[in-house]
Design an enzyme around this catalytic site. Structure first.
Site, mmCIF file in Angstrom:
data_model
loop_
_atom_site.group_PDB
_atom_site.id
_atom_site.type_symbol
_atom_site.label_atom_id
_atom_site.label_comp_id
_atom_site.label_asym_id
_atom_site.label_seq_id
_atom_site.Cartn_x
_atom_site.Cartn_y
_atom_site.Cartn_z
ATOM 1 N N CYS A 176 -0.378 -45.153 48.018
ATOM 2 C CA CYS A 176 -0.184 -43.930 47.241
ATOM 3 C C CYS A 176 -1.399 -43.023 47.234
ATOM 4 O O CYS A 176 -1.329 -41.931 46.686
ATOM 5 C CB CYS A 176 0.208 -44.292 45.818
ATOM 6 S SG CYS A 176 1.908 -44.858 45.763
ATOM 7 N N PHE A 227 10.240 -44.748 43.311
ATOM 8 C CA PHE A 227 9.757 -44.062 44.514
ATOM 9 C C PHE A 227 10.797 -43.099 45.086
ATOM 10 O O PHE A 227 11.992 -43.378 45.081
ATOM 11 C CB PHE A 227 9.358 -45.089 45.591
ATOM 12 C CG PHE A 227 8.041 -45.790 45.303
ATOM 13 C CD1 PHE A 227 7.480 -45.784 44.048
ATOM 14 C CD2 PHE A 227 7.362 -46.446 46.302
ATOM 15 C CE1 PHE A 227 6.272 -46.410 43.776
ATOM 16 C CE2 PHE A 227 6.144 -47.084 46.054
ATOM 17 C CZ PHE A 227 5.599 -47.070 44.797
ATOM 18 N N HIS A 315 -2.332 -38.387 40.455
ATOM 19 C CA HIS A 315 -1.180 -38.970 41.168
ATOM 20 C C HIS A 315 -0.138 -39.486 40.169
ATOM 21 O O HIS A 315 -0.436 -40.377 39.361
ATOM 22 C CB HIS A 315 -1.650 -40.125 42.059
ATOM 23 C CG HIS A 315 -0.509 -40.955 42.572
ATOM 24 N ND1 HIS A 315 0.542 -40.407 43.274
ATOM 25 C CD2 HIS A 315 -0.236 -42.285 42.468
ATOM 26 C CE1 HIS A 315 1.412 -41.365 43.579
ATOM 27 N NE2 HIS A 315 0.966 -42.510 43.096
ATOM 28 N N ASN A 348 7.926 -40.842 42.159
ATOM 29 C CA ASN A 348 6.631 -41.125 42.797
ATOM 30 C C ASN A 348 6.835 -41.065 44.313
ATOM 31 O O ASN A 348 7.435 -41.964 44.893
ATOM 32 C CB ASN A 348 6.155 -42.513 42.343
ATOM 33 C CG ASN A 348 4.904 -42.981 43.074
ATOM 34 O OD1 ASN A 348 4.387 -42.289 43.955
ATOM 35 N ND2 ASN A 348 4.418 -44.161 42.714
HETATM 36 C C1 LIG Z 1 8.375 -46.829 33.867
HETATM 37 C C2 LIG Z 1 7.830 -48.250 33.766
HETATM 38 C C3 LIG Z 1 8.178 -49.021 35.037
HETATM 39 C C4 LIG Z 1 8.525 -48.966 32.584
HETATM 40 O O1 LIG Z 1 8.211 -48.304 31.358
HETATM 41 P P1 LIG Z 1 7.515 -49.103 30.146
HETATM 42 O O2 LIG Z 1 7.191 -48.157 29.066
HETATM 43 O O3 LIG Z 1 6.373 -49.937 30.670
HETATM 44 O O4 LIG Z 1 8.709 -49.996 29.602
HETATM 45 P P2 LIG Z 1 8.828 -51.562 29.437
HETATM 46 O O5 LIG Z 1 7.516 -52.223 29.164
HETATM 47 O O6 LIG Z 1 9.904 -51.790 28.434
HETATM 48 O O7 LIG Z 1 9.332 -52.019 30.863
HETATM 49 C C5 LIG Z 1 10.704 -51.861 31.242
HETATM 50 C C6 LIG Z 1 11.043 -53.078 32.071
HETATM 51 O O8 LIG Z 1 10.286 -53.017 33.306
HETATM 52 C C7 LIG Z 1 9.579 -54.236 33.474
HETATM 53 N N1 LIG Z 1 8.329 -53.960 34.169
HETATM 54 C C8 LIG Z 1 7.391 -53.063 33.869
HETATM 55 N N2 LIG Z 1 6.392 -53.096 34.773
HETATM 56 C C9 LIG Z 1 6.724 -54.043 35.661
HETATM 57 C C10 LIG Z 1 6.102 -54.552 36.840
HETATM 58 N N3 LIG Z 1 4.958 -54.070 37.277
HETATM 59 N N4 LIG Z 1 6.738 -55.517 37.518
HETATM 60 C C11 LIG Z 1 7.937 -55.992 37.098
HETATM 61 N N5 LIG Z 1 8.566 -55.539 36.007
HETATM 62 C C12 LIG Z 1 7.980 -54.596 35.287
HETATM 63 C C13 LIG Z 1 9.338 -54.742 32.056
HETATM 64 O O9 LIG Z 1 9.111 -56.124 32.054
HETATM 65 C C14 LIG Z 1 10.637 -54.374 31.372
HETATM 66 O O10 LIG Z 1 11.620 -55.321 31.707
HETATM 67 P P3 LIG Z 1 12.709 -55.743 30.588
HETATM 68 O O11 LIG Z 1 11.928 -56.355 29.442
HETATM 69 O O12 LIG Z 1 13.613 -56.696 31.244
HETATM 70 O O13 LIG Z 1 13.387 -54.471 30.145
HETATM 71 C C15 LIG Z 1 6.301 -48.220 33.517
HETATM 72 O O14 LIG Z 1 5.850 -49.544 33.248
HETATM 73 C C16 LIG Z 1 5.503 -47.652 34.668
HETATM 74 O O15 LIG Z 1 5.479 -46.450 34.920
HETATM 75 N N6 LIG Z 1 4.792 -48.555 35.349
HETATM 76 C C17 LIG Z 1 3.861 -48.174 36.441
HETATM 77 C C18 LIG Z 1 4.582 -48.343 37.716
HETATM 78 C C19 LIG Z 1 3.648 -48.549 38.866
HETATM 79 O O16 LIG Z 1 2.978 -49.574 38.984
HETATM 80 N N7 LIG Z 1 3.586 -47.546 39.748
HETATM 81 C C20 LIG Z 1 2.886 -47.661 41.002
HETATM 82 C C21 LIG Z 1 1.527 -46.996 40.968
HETATM 83 S S1 LIG Z 1 0.590 -47.315 42.443
HETATM 84 C C22 LIG Z 1 1.398 -46.413 43.561
HETATM 85 O O17 LIG Z 1 1.818 -45.353 43.206
HETATM 86 C C23 LIG Z 1 1.667 -46.954 44.904
HETATM 87 C C24 LIG Z 1 0.839 -47.694 45.630
HETATM 88 C C25 LIG Z 1 1.344 -48.333 46.851
HETATM 89 C C26 LIG Z 1 0.702 -49.472 47.290
HETATM 90 C C27 LIG Z 1 1.156 -50.154 48.411
HETATM 91 C C28 LIG Z 1 2.292 -49.711 49.094
HETATM 92 O O18 LIG Z 1 2.751 -50.385 50.138
HETATM 93 C C29 LIG Z 1 2.943 -48.563 48.660
HETATM 94 C C30 LIG Z 1 2.464 -47.898 47.534
#
Ligand SMILES: CC(C)(COP(=O)(O)OP(=O)(O)OC[C@H]1O[C@@H](n2cnc3c(N)ncnc32)[C@H](O)[C@@H]1OP(=O)(O)O)[C@@H](O)C(=O)NCCC(=O)NCCSC(=O)/C=C/c1ccc(O)cc1
Length: 396
Positions: A176, A227, A315, A348
């Protein structure tokens, strides 16, 4: 030392150093034009869970579908654009059936789709720049969506009618932060080659990482949920001539690795495409480290605080990433509005996202004075570029 005519001349080293200095630009690199492009297929985020479980024939995984719906609801994304359509996925069962290798078929599609989308963004940037494409001297292209030889740089040069001697640099697998890395390279080229006009182009297509849900890999839902596809292009050059109207001066560029972060945002190229594994700790690690990265980047310029006095092009990696940067720097919420706008309208798009954010900042005319572009990529790598808005009244 004397010349053949008996006149004294400077030593060869002094002469070479003089020539080298003469080859450098007088002023800093500037952003002369910006172009963006997206494929036509648009899916609303509120429909995405239904769409994704239908096209992957996974309706029976009801818990995962409910989880994807929760993630989509919290994503702060309204819609995303994709090169792949339902028809394309139907004609390639290997893209949704994890038992079959699919990398060859993905590579074959992106081999032409990435250069074409990149060309659309680049053509827009060149038209805004106002000079002929043949006056582009250097090309820096970055993508993780496929790897070919010759690469997207070669095809793009032909599609745009660049001169055959254009000096090309191809950057792969920068995740990213790919456009931020390409802009950093372009700045160095422009400042060290008087008269250089560098076209930066970056595109990503999620076809390279699209895969079906799997109960043992719930984390892959994150990449499916956030994405989107897009391409961004920027013309970079120093010492603008009269037809050129710069938007930003590229004041300085830095890069930092967040310690102990190598497992936070991993990408793995597999037989079934690229696998992106975002750690749950990524947002908190960004929050804890972002200010140190920014201080390191800005202290040589004697700027050591007052972050709300700067404009920000961060970003949009995800809502939680933007929240973390906002909290880590104590930013007023409106400071990240351009990044939140891009996240909302496109998702994203990986590397190209920051180019969309720069475009949005100048459209909203929110940029003023000094600002910082922040790329966040694998590891966790943080790319920082200090910018100065020129206040150009360009019609865009
Ligand atoms: C919108 C999200 C995903 C959720 O919102 P939240 O306010 O945290 O809400 P929750 O905490 O209630 O999470 C919702 C659900 O998502 C799950 N979750 C929450 N992060 C996670 C998690 N990293 N895993 C796996 N479950 C999850 C979380 O456990 C929960 O599951 P559940 O309890 O069953 O509803 C938020 O966490 C968020 O924006 N997270 C950041 C996402 C992220 O890491 N983005 C990537 C940035 S780096 C980049 O852009 C790319 C680099 C890249 C690098 C290499 C490549 O090859 C290509 C690209």
């Amino acid at each position: 030392m004397t010349s053949l005519l008996g006149n004294p001349i400077a030593s060869p080293v002094a002469a070479i150093n003089g020539t080298r200095r003469g080859r450098r630009a007088d002023g800093p690199a500037t952003v002369l034009a910006i172009g963006t492009a997206n494929p036509p297929n648009c899916v609303k985020q509120e429909d995405y869970a239904d769409y994704y479980f239908r096209v992957t024939k996974s309706e029976h995984l009801v818990n995962l579908k409910a989880k994807l719906r929760r993630i989509c609801e919290k994503s702060a994304i309204k819609k995303r654009y994709f090169h792949h359509t339902e028809e394309l996925l139907d004609s390639h069962p290997e893209f949704t059936d994890r038992r079959f290798p699919s990398l060859d078929a993905r590579q074959d599609i992106v081999a032409t789709a990435v250069p074409e989308l990149t060309a659309a963004a680049a053509a827009e940037a060149i038209a805004e720049w106002g000079r002929p494409a043949t006056e582009i001297t250097h090309l820096v292209v970055s993508t993780y969506s496929g790897a070919h030889m010759p690469g997207t740089d070669f095809h793009l040069a032909s599609l745009l009618g660049l001169r055959p001697t254009v000096r090309r640099t191809m950057l792969y697998m920068n995740g990213c932060s790919s456009a931020s890395a390409a802009l950093r390279v372009a700045k160095d080229i422009a400042e060290n080659n008087r008269g250089a006009r560098v076209l930066v182009a970056c595109a990503e297509l999620t076809l390279i990482l699209f895969r079906a849900p799997h109960e043992a890999q719930a984390d892959t839902l994150i990449m499916q949920a956030l994405f989107g596809d897009g391409a961004g292009a920027v013309v970079v050059g120093a010492d603008p001539v009269s037809v050129e109207q710069p938007d930003f001066e590229m004041v300085s560029a830095s890069q930092a690795m967040i310690p102990e972060s190598k497992d936070m945002a991993k990408g793995r190229l597999r037989e079934d495409g690229l696998l992106f594994l975002p750690s749950r700790e990524m947002p908190s690690l960004v929050r804890e480290n972002i200010e140190r990265c920014v201080v390191n980047a800005l202290s040589p310029l004697d700027i050591s605080g007052g972050w709300n006095d700067l404009f920000w092009a961060v970003h949009p990696g995800g809502r939680a990433i933007l929240d973390s940067v906002e909290a880590g720097l104590g930013l007023d919420p409106r400071k990240l509005e351009a990044s939140r706008h891009v996240l909302r309208e496109y998702g994203n798009m990986s590397g190209p996202s920051v180019i969309f954010v720069l475009d949005e900042l100048r459209r909203q005319q929110e940029e003023n004075g000094m600002g910082v572009m922040v790329g966040i990529g694998p590891g966790i790598s943080v790319e920082t570029m200090v910018l100065r808005a020129t206040g150009s009244q360009k019609k865009i």
